[in-house]
Structure formats: C-alpha cells, structure tokens
Design a protein around this motif. Sequence first.
Motif, mmCIF file in Angstrom:
data_model
loop_
_atom_site.group_PDB
_atom_site.id
_atom_site.type_symbol
_atom_site.label_atom_id
_atom_site.label_comp_id
_atom_site.label_asym_id
_atom_site.label_seq_id
_atom_site.Cartn_x
_atom_site.Cartn_y
_atom_site.Cartn_z
ATOM 1 N N UNK A 1 62.557 9.168 -49.392
ATOM 2 C CA UNK A 1 62.080 10.032 -48.213
ATOM 3 C C UNK A 1 62.326 11.390 -48.494
ATOM 4 N N UNK A 2 61.813 12.386 -48.092
ATOM 5 C CA UNK A 2 61.780 13.865 -48.309
ATOM 6 C C UNK A 2 61.836 14.372 -46.785
ATOM 7 N N UNK A 3 63.125 15.322 -46.492
ATOM 8 C CA UNK A 3 63.202 16.039 -45.436
ATOM 9 C C UNK A 3 63.184 17.539 -45.745
ATOM 10 N N UNK A 4 62.384 18.334 -44.914
ATOM 11 C CA UNK A 4 62.280 19.647 -44.772
ATOM 12 C C UNK A 4 63.426 20.052 -43.429
ATOM 13 N N UNK A 5 64.397 20.849 -44.031
ATOM 14 C CA UNK A 5 65.295 21.261 -43.054
ATOM 15 C C UNK A 5 65.475 22.647 -43.199
ATOM 16 N N UNK A 6 65.896 23.100 -41.683
ATOM 17 C CA UNK A 6 66.305 24.692 -41.748
ATOM 18 C C UNK A 6 67.579 24.848 -41.440
ATOM 19 N N UNK B 1 54.420 14.704 -51.069
ATOM 20 C CA UNK B 1 54.380 14.910 -49.606
ATOM 21 C C UNK B 1 53.652 16.382 -49.201
ATOM 22 N N UNK B 2 53.089 16.512 -48.175
ATOM 23 C CA UNK B 2 52.764 17.647 -47.861
ATOM 24 C C UNK B 2 53.203 17.837 -46.154
ATOM 25 N N UNK B 3 53.796 19.356 -46.130
ATOM 26 C CA UNK B 3 54.274 19.372 -44.723
ATOM 27 C C UNK B 3 53.426 20.662 -44.286
ATOM 28 N N UNK B 4 53.328 20.541 -42.931
ATOM 29 C CA UNK B 4 52.549 21.834 -42.307
ATOM 30 C C UNK B 4 53.618 22.480 -41.749
ATOM 31 N N UNK B 5 53.836 23.884 -41.737
ATOM 32 C CA UNK B 5 54.809 24.764 -41.245
ATOM 33 C C UNK B 5 54.681 25.017 -39.781
#
Length: 89
Positions: free
Chosen positions: A1-6, A51-55
Amino acid sequence: MVALYENSLVTDCTNGENKGRVLPNDFVVRKLQKLCSVKDISAKKTVTGTVNFSVWERFNGSKCCVAVFVQNSSHQIFGVQNFPLPDDL
C-alpha cells in the motif's frame, strides 16, 4: 500500500466539545492506493510497481510525504517506510 499524507493542517472547530479550539493535524492521509499483491513473499523478493496520485487544490508538496507499507489480508502491518516528496514537485 502507498499513502500520500499531509502534515501541519489545522481544524477550526465550530461545534462539539472542541468548539472554539484550533486543533493541529499531522499524518492526514489524502490518498491511499494498493501498489500490488504478492502471494509468495520471501525476504529476498523484489517487488516493483507504480502509483499515480492526482493532487488537490492548494496542494503543498513541502507539507506532504509518501508512506509505503506491507500488510497481510488481515491488515496486520509488517513494515513501513516513509519518504519526503522532492522539492521540485
């Protein structure tokens, strides 16, 4: 799993038990995506994926990081590593 966090977010509470307070928030997961599934895993196995994340609007890369973690089907986490985003993003 990949998480983009702020990190470094704030919540201005207008109702409830925290009404009138401003609460700091870190490690807020903004995007979560499955990288891959592996059935036969060993310590020397190499796994790759993309993985590709839209911002989102008002995205600030300096406040964000990516975490990669390995878990089983019962959601038990075996390992995690986090990475800051590049400065030129």
